[in-house]
Write a protein that holds these residues in place. Structure first.
Motif, mmCIF file in Angstrom:
data_model
loop_
_atom_site.group_PDB
_atom_site.id
_atom_site.type_symbol
_atom_site.label_atom_id
_atom_site.label_comp_id
_atom_site.label_asym_id
_atom_site.label_seq_id
_atom_site.Cartn_x
_atom_site.Cartn_y
_atom_site.Cartn_z
ATOM 1 N N ARG A 13 37.717 39.003 31.186
ATOM 2 C CA ARG A 13 37.825 40.371 31.707
ATOM 3 C C ARG A 13 39.298 40.718 31.816
ATOM 4 N N ASP A 14 39.583 41.974 32.062
ATOM 5 C CA ASP A 14 40.968 42.407 32.219
ATOM 6 C C ASP A 14 41.584 41.743 33.451
ATOM 7 N N PRO A 15 42.889 41.464 33.417
ATOM 8 C CA PRO A 15 43.561 40.873 34.576
ATOM 9 C C PRO A 15 43.475 41.791 35.798
ATOM 10 N N GLU A 16 43.466 41.182 36.972
ATOM 11 C CA GLU A 16 43.409 41.932 38.228
ATOM 12 C C GLU A 16 44.686 41.655 39.014
ATOM 13 N N LEU A 17 45.525 42.674 39.182
ATOM 14 C CA LEU A 17 46.794 42.540 39.903
ATOM 15 C C LEU A 17 46.616 43.006 41.343
ATOM 16 N N ARG A 18 47.171 42.236 42.262
ATOM 17 C CA ARG A 18 47.222 42.630 43.677
ATOM 18 C C ARG A 18 48.537 42.104 44.243
ATOM 19 N N TYR A 19 48.832 42.508 45.454
ATOM 20 C CA TYR A 19 50.072 42.080 46.101
ATOM 21 C C TYR A 19 49.751 41.421 47.433
ATOM 22 N N LEU A 20 50.410 40.292 47.703
ATOM 23 C CA LEU A 20 50.278 39.623 48.986
ATOM 24 C C LEU A 20 50.978 40.460 50.052
ATOM 25 N N PRO A 21 50.682 40.238 51.334
ATOM 26 C CA PRO A 21 51.337 41.015 52.397
ATOM 27 C C PRO A 21 52.871 40.964 52.343
ATOM 28 N N ASN A 22 53.439 39.874 51.819
ATOM 29 C CA ASN A 22 54.901 39.774 51.726
ATOM 30 C C ASN A 22 55.446 40.454 50.476
ATOM 31 N N GLY A 23 54.574 41.069 49.653
ATOM 32 C CA GLY A 23 55.010 41.800 48.463
ATOM 33 C C GLY A 23 54.948 41.013 47.165
ATOM 34 N N THR A 24 54.587 39.742 47.229
ATOM 35 C CA THR A 24 54.510 38.912 46.024
ATOM 36 C C THR A 24 53.338 39.351 45.157
ATOM 37 N N PRO A 25 53.594 39.653 43.864
ATOM 38 C CA PRO A 25 52.486 40.018 42.985
ATOM 39 C C PRO A 25 51.654 38.787 42.589
ATOM 40 N N VAL A 26 50.333 38.975 42.528
ATOM 41 C CA VAL A 26 49.400 37.925 42.117
ATOM 42 C C VAL A 26 48.425 38.558 41.131
ATOM 43 N N THR A 27 48.270 37.926 39.972
ATOM 44 C CA THR A 27 47.277 38.382 39.001
ATOM 45 C C THR A 27 46.227 37.299 38.849
ATOM 46 N N ASN A 28 44.971 37.703 38.893
ATOM 47 C CA ASN A 28 43.851 36.784 38.689
ATOM 48 C C ASN A 28 43.318 36.972 37.281
#
Length: 139
Positions: A13-28
């Protein structure tokens, strides 16, 4: 102790980008690998193994921006076991069958295979973490 896993597969599936509370980007990413063989009865057996991959930092943003469902990737990282069992996470699927989840924290994600740049040309393997935004050849 040292542990490293390398997986080559296709995105389910397409990647899912989100940001941690400290602003660090995380893609699943959801990466599928395939294997086929002939069993003792002479039947062709196809196996698919799914991996859940977490990518952090600038590499996460590049993956989110330039990868899409079906794209082939090479992921290097650390296998993350279930903290309670030390094994893959086990769960019950909606149909009642048992499934397991293999989770990887990526250190490197390489975009491999061909990516159409719009002009018919393709781009080869590159490490998302080593490129500036202007260098990434995928659109």
């Amino acid at each position: 102790m040292y542990q490293r896993i390398t997986v080559v597969g296709n995105l389910g599936r397409d990647p899912e980008l989100r940001y941690l509370p400290n602003g660090t980007p995380v893609t699943n990413l959801s990466v599928a690998t395939s294997n086929s063989y002939t069993n003792q009865q002479g039947e062709q057996v196809k196996e698919t193994t799914w991996f859940r991959v977490s990518v952090f930092g600038k590499q996460a943003e590049a993956c989110s921006q330039y990868l899409s469902k079906g794209r082939q990737v090479l992921v290097e990282g650390r296998l993350r076991p279930d903290p309670q069992t030390g094994n893959p996470k086990v769960f019950t699927k909606q149909d009642g069958s048992v499934g397991s989840s293999y989770e990887i924290t990526a250190t490197t994600v390489r975009f491999i295979g061909s990516a159409n740049r719009g002009d018919g040309a393709t781009a080869g393997s590159r490490d998302a973490g080593e490129m500036s935004e202007d260098e990434i050849p995928f659109e």
